[in-house]
Design an enzyme around this catalytic site. Sequence first.
Site: not given
Length: 201
Positions: A7, A9, A15, A46, A90-91, A133, A152, A155
């Site tokens: 991952d 972030e 983040e 968001r 990563s997303d 992922k 972490d 997801n």
Amino acid sequence: MIITCLDLEGVLVPEIWVAFAEEAGIPELTRTTRDEPDYDKLMTFRLNVLREHGLGLAQIQETIARIDPFPGAREFLDGLREMGQVIIISDTFIQFAKPLMRKLGWPTIFCNELVVGDDGMIDGFRMRCDQTKLTTVRALHSCGFQTVAAGDSYNDLGMIEASLAGFLFRSTDEIKREHPDVQAFENYDDLMAAISAVLQD
């Protein structure tokens, strides 16, 4: 061959949305995948907050330009790349990732894409595939590779649990409590040792 999947972030860099929330003074944007397992729901929230405040891509990119990798992250990544192939899954979005990849020595990253209007406002987002992922590590397995994974957040659990070995890194107490079978580490030396043991087995 075993490919290490990481991952971004929370593992290698802070983040992005938390950093932007702090700079912009919008506490609602501190919510991340550590808090909300449904990524589509999180991103929709968001983008709605950004619209309410009249903020677009440029303002977020200004914050990203000031973000540095965690101390030791570049060395950790370089060490892994000496032992084998590494992919960051990563997303996040390509419009966010590029300056961070420069600071990390241009590792390979698989991520998503924002839909940005002519006015610079973020209109939406395009995910590469469903459950990006997990789907990615399964695709690697279908090509004859094995994977070891670390992340972490909620997801990350799919790729962690589907891999030959998987680890939590600097995760939340709640996630660690919910998944006691997944080894959890707090520093790069310990995570490196765990991954090295798998790669050299």
